[in-house]
Design an enzyme around this catalytic site. Structure first.
Site, PDB file in Angstrom:
ATOM      1  N   TYR A  74      19.264 -11.198  23.114  1.00 32.82           N
ATOM      2  CA  TYR A  74      20.663 -11.529  23.381  1.00 32.82           C
ATOM      3  C   TYR A  74      21.602 -10.507  22.742  1.00 32.82           C
ATOM      4  O   TYR A  74      22.688 -10.244  23.259  1.00 32.82           O
ATOM      5  CB  TYR A  74      21.008 -12.908  22.804  1.00 32.82           C
ATOM      6  CG  TYR A  74      20.787 -14.059  23.740  1.00 32.82           C
ATOM      7  CD1 TYR A  74      19.512 -14.363  24.214  1.00 32.82           C
ATOM      8  CD2 TYR A  74      21.844 -14.867  24.138  1.00 32.82           C
ATOM      9  CE1 TYR A  74      19.306 -15.437  25.047  1.00 32.82           C
ATOM     10  CE2 TYR A  74      21.647 -15.946  24.978  1.00 32.82           C
ATOM     11  CZ  TYR A  74      20.376 -16.222  25.429  1.00 32.82           C
ATOM     12  OH  TYR A  74      20.184 -17.288  26.270  1.00 32.82           O
ATOM     13  N   LYS A  87       5.281 -14.832  22.076  1.00 32.52           N
ATOM     14  CA  LYS A  87       4.491 -14.124  23.086  1.00 32.52           C
ATOM     15  C   LYS A  87       3.794 -12.986  22.345  1.00 32.52           C
ATOM     16  O   LYS A  87       3.978 -11.793  22.647  1.00 32.52           O
ATOM     17  CB  LYS A  87       5.439 -13.627  24.206  1.00 32.52           C
ATOM     18  CG  LYS A  87       4.747 -13.060  25.423  1.00 32.52           C
ATOM     19  CD  LYS A  87       4.069 -14.102  26.294  1.00 32.52           C
ATOM     20  CE  LYS A  87       3.263 -13.420  27.391  1.00 32.52           C
ATOM     21  NZ  LYS A  87       2.391 -14.343  28.136  1.00 32.52           N
ATOM     22  N   ASP A 121       4.449 -19.067  27.573  1.00 32.46           N
ATOM     23  CA  ASP A 121       4.083 -19.529  28.921  1.00 32.46           C
ATOM     24  C   ASP A 121       3.278 -20.822  28.834  1.00 32.46           C
ATOM     25  O   ASP A 121       3.513 -21.785  29.570  1.00 32.46           O
ATOM     26  CB  ASP A 121       3.343 -18.436  29.713  1.00 32.46           C
ATOM     27  CG  ASP A 121       2.237 -17.748  28.915  1.00 32.46           C
ATOM     28  OD1 ASP A 121       2.111 -17.991  27.698  1.00 32.46           O
ATOM     29  OD2 ASP A 121       1.486 -16.956  29.522  1.00 32.46           O
ATOM     30  N   ASP A 142      16.255 -20.762  24.466  1.00 32.50           N
ATOM     31  CA  ASP A 142      17.217 -21.088  25.520  1.00 32.50           C
ATOM     32  C   ASP A 142      16.484 -21.723  26.699  1.00 32.50           C
ATOM     33  O   ASP A 142      16.887 -22.765  27.226  1.00 32.50           O
ATOM     34  CB  ASP A 142      17.934 -19.798  25.967  1.00 32.50           C
ATOM     35  CG  ASP A 142      18.928 -20.061  27.071  1.00 32.50           C
ATOM     36  OD1 ASP A 142      19.688 -21.032  26.956  1.00 32.50           O
ATOM     37  OD2 ASP A 142      18.931 -19.310  28.068  1.00 32.50           O
ATOM     38  N   ASP A 193      16.208 -26.099  27.846  1.00 29.12           N
ATOM     39  CA  ASP A 193      16.626 -26.658  29.144  1.00 29.12           C
ATOM     40  C   ASP A 193      15.455 -27.393  29.789  1.00 29.12           C
ATOM     41  O   ASP A 193      15.619 -28.479  30.346  1.00 29.12           O
ATOM     42  CB  ASP A 193      17.096 -25.544  30.100  1.00 29.12           C
ATOM     43  CG  ASP A 193      18.601 -25.320  30.045  1.00 29.12           C
ATOM     44  OD1 ASP A 193      19.195 -25.574  28.979  1.00 29.12           O
ATOM     45  OD2 ASP A 193      19.185 -24.907  31.065  1.00 29.12           O
TER      46      ASP A 193
HETATM   47  C1  IPM Z   1      23.027 -22.144  25.708  1.00 31.90           C
HETATM   48  C2  IPM Z   1      23.658 -21.407  26.840  1.00 31.90           C
HETATM   49  C3  IPM Z   1      24.149 -20.050  26.354  1.00 31.90           C
HETATM   50  C4  IPM Z   1      22.924 -19.279  25.901  1.00 31.90           C
HETATM   51  C5  IPM Z   1      24.975 -19.253  27.370  1.00 31.90           C
HETATM   52  C6  IPM Z   1      26.157 -20.020  27.861  1.00 31.90           C
HETATM   53  C7  IPM Z   1      25.382 -17.897  26.841  1.00 31.90           C
HETATM   54  O1  IPM Z   1      22.788 -21.294  27.907  1.00 31.90           O
HETATM   55  O2  IPM Z   1      23.707 -22.378  24.698  1.00 31.90           O
HETATM   56  O3  IPM Z   1      21.855 -22.513  25.824  1.00 31.90           O
HETATM   57  O4  IPM Z   1      22.244 -18.644  26.717  1.00 31.90           O
HETATM   58  O5  IPM Z   1      22.644 -19.308  24.703  1.00 31.90           O
HETATM   59 MG    MG Z   2      20.973 -22.363  27.645  1.00 35.86          MG
END
Ligand code: IPM
Ligand code: MG
Length: 371
Positions: free
Chosen positions: A142, A189, A221, A245, A249
């Site tokens: 990042y 990884k 993975d 990240d 999700d």
């Molecule tokens: C998160 C989001 C952020 C990230 C974005 C909005 C930059 O997806 O906080 O998970 O990738 O960290």
């Molecule tokens: Mg995110």
């Protein structure tokens, strides 16, 4: 007690869900006799529109002066669909994380019994899941060097990590594991990436300081697969920025809705609390977005301020809203309540508590149904 809270509502549904989190905090302030002084600050697409800058200096200053920051969401489709945009809302959040040194991002993932049917995963697979994901937040790809060749044909994103960056979050993850089920899984990884090999070596070296914690390793993975195959095997997951990240999700599916996942981003001097869902532009202003992740983020904020009972009160109110089905349409499309009414219910519950009124449930259900 008195606390200064910086409020960054941000873009999309950010303002509407943060408003509900503030209702919950205000109810807590009322019941427990605290004062929360809110100061609003700009970040994201709304900040670009007003100032040309996704993170104005005043926002950073205000955040640094605050006891805690609550943040809604960031992002706008007009930037998502324009890869050549030089200024982007997300830059604001990334810079804020970096400037405040918010290196540790905790994302708790829990399967609420009331929501198990909402998950596409089988009940027997997810029931009882309780994972704490520790995502490194200020390093890795990042924040590495980014380059695009002059002809626009080759792009480069560098990824680097130092031992120090790994150690400071690893200590927090080990400590969390000690207070939980004493298992830490490092997701990396290491079969491919040099940075991952450094993570493994560094975390392994620290393990002797935490002899009661069982340390395991998983390639990312495989971890992505294990998370939905058998999520109950995880207690604390520790991982680098990008992997964290992605898998957080993914893990939100276990909870039945991403609208429930809160997070805490902690540094040495500052702390920011935010729902992990994005700005959900399609829902903006419609009063349909799920405010529970923001409200749970407010609970994490209280926890951070040492207000444990107060935090628990918010968590109980959220639990109650799930039990009674006072939730938004992402949770139950057949019987749903507007964002603002879910927020009202939570605040009301915090203030009145079940035991204080035997008819609580009927009265409140009645009120809400009439509206
Ligand atoms: C998160 C989001 C952020 C990230 C974005 C909005 C930059 O997806 O906080 O998970 O990738 O960290
Ligand atoms: Mg995110």
């Amino acid at each position: 007690m008195k606390f200064n809270i910086a409020v960054i509502s941000g873009d999309g549904i950010g303002p509407e869900v943060i408003e509900q989190a503030k209702k919950a905090l205000n109810a807590v302030a009322d019941v427990y006799d605290h004062t929360f002084l809110y100061k609003e600050a700009l970040m994201g697409a709304c900040a670009i529109d007003k100032t040309g800058n996704p993170l104005p200096d005043e926002t950073v200053i205000l955040c640094k002066q605050s006891d805690a920051i609550i943040f809604g969401a960031i992002g706008d489709p007009k930037y998502d669909n324009n890869p050549s945009a030089k200024v982007r809302p997300e830059q604001g959040l990334l810079r804020l994380r970096k400037e405040l040194g918010l290196f540790s991002n905790l994302r708790p993932v829990k399967a609420y019994d009331e929501l198990i049917k909402n998950s596409p995963l089988k009940e027997e697979v997810i029931k009882g899941t309780d994972i704490a994901i520790y995502r490194e937040l200020t390093g890795g790809i990042y924040f590495g060097i980014k380059e695009l060749s002059d002809d626009g044909n080759i792009a480069f994103d560098g990824c680097s990590y130092s031992v120090e960056e790994i150690e400071r979050i690893a200590h927090l993850a080990f400590k969390a594991a000690q207070n939980r089920r004493k298992k830490l899984t490092l997701v990396d990884k290491a079969n491919v990436l040099e940075t991952s090999r450094l993570w493994r070596k560094t975390v392994t070296n620290l393990a002797s300081q935490y002899p009661d914690v069982k340390l395991e390793f998983l390639f990312v993975d495989n971890a992505a697969m294990q998370l939905i195959l058998n999520p109950k095997q995880f207690d604390v997951i520790l991982t680098e920025n990008l992997f964290g990240d992605i898998i957080s999700d993914e893990a939100s599916v276990i909870g039945g809705s991403i609208g429930l996942l809160a997070s805490a981003s902690i540094g040495k001097e500052n702390a920011l609390f935010e729902p992990i869902h994005g700005s959900f532009p399609q829902a903006k202003g419609k009063d349909i977005a799920n405010p529970l992740a923001s409200i749970l983020s407010a609970a994490m904020l209280l926890e951070h301020l040492g207000l444990h009972e107060e935090a628990e009160t918010i968590n109980r109110a959220v639990q109650k809203s799930l039990e009674l089905g006072i939730t938004t349409e992402d949770i139950n499309s057949e019987r749903s309540f507007p964002t603002s009414k879910v927020g009202d219910f939570i605040a009301d519950y915090i203030q009145h508590q079940e035991d204080s009124n035997l008819n609580f449930q009927n009265i409140h259900m009645g009120q809400i149904t009439i509206i």
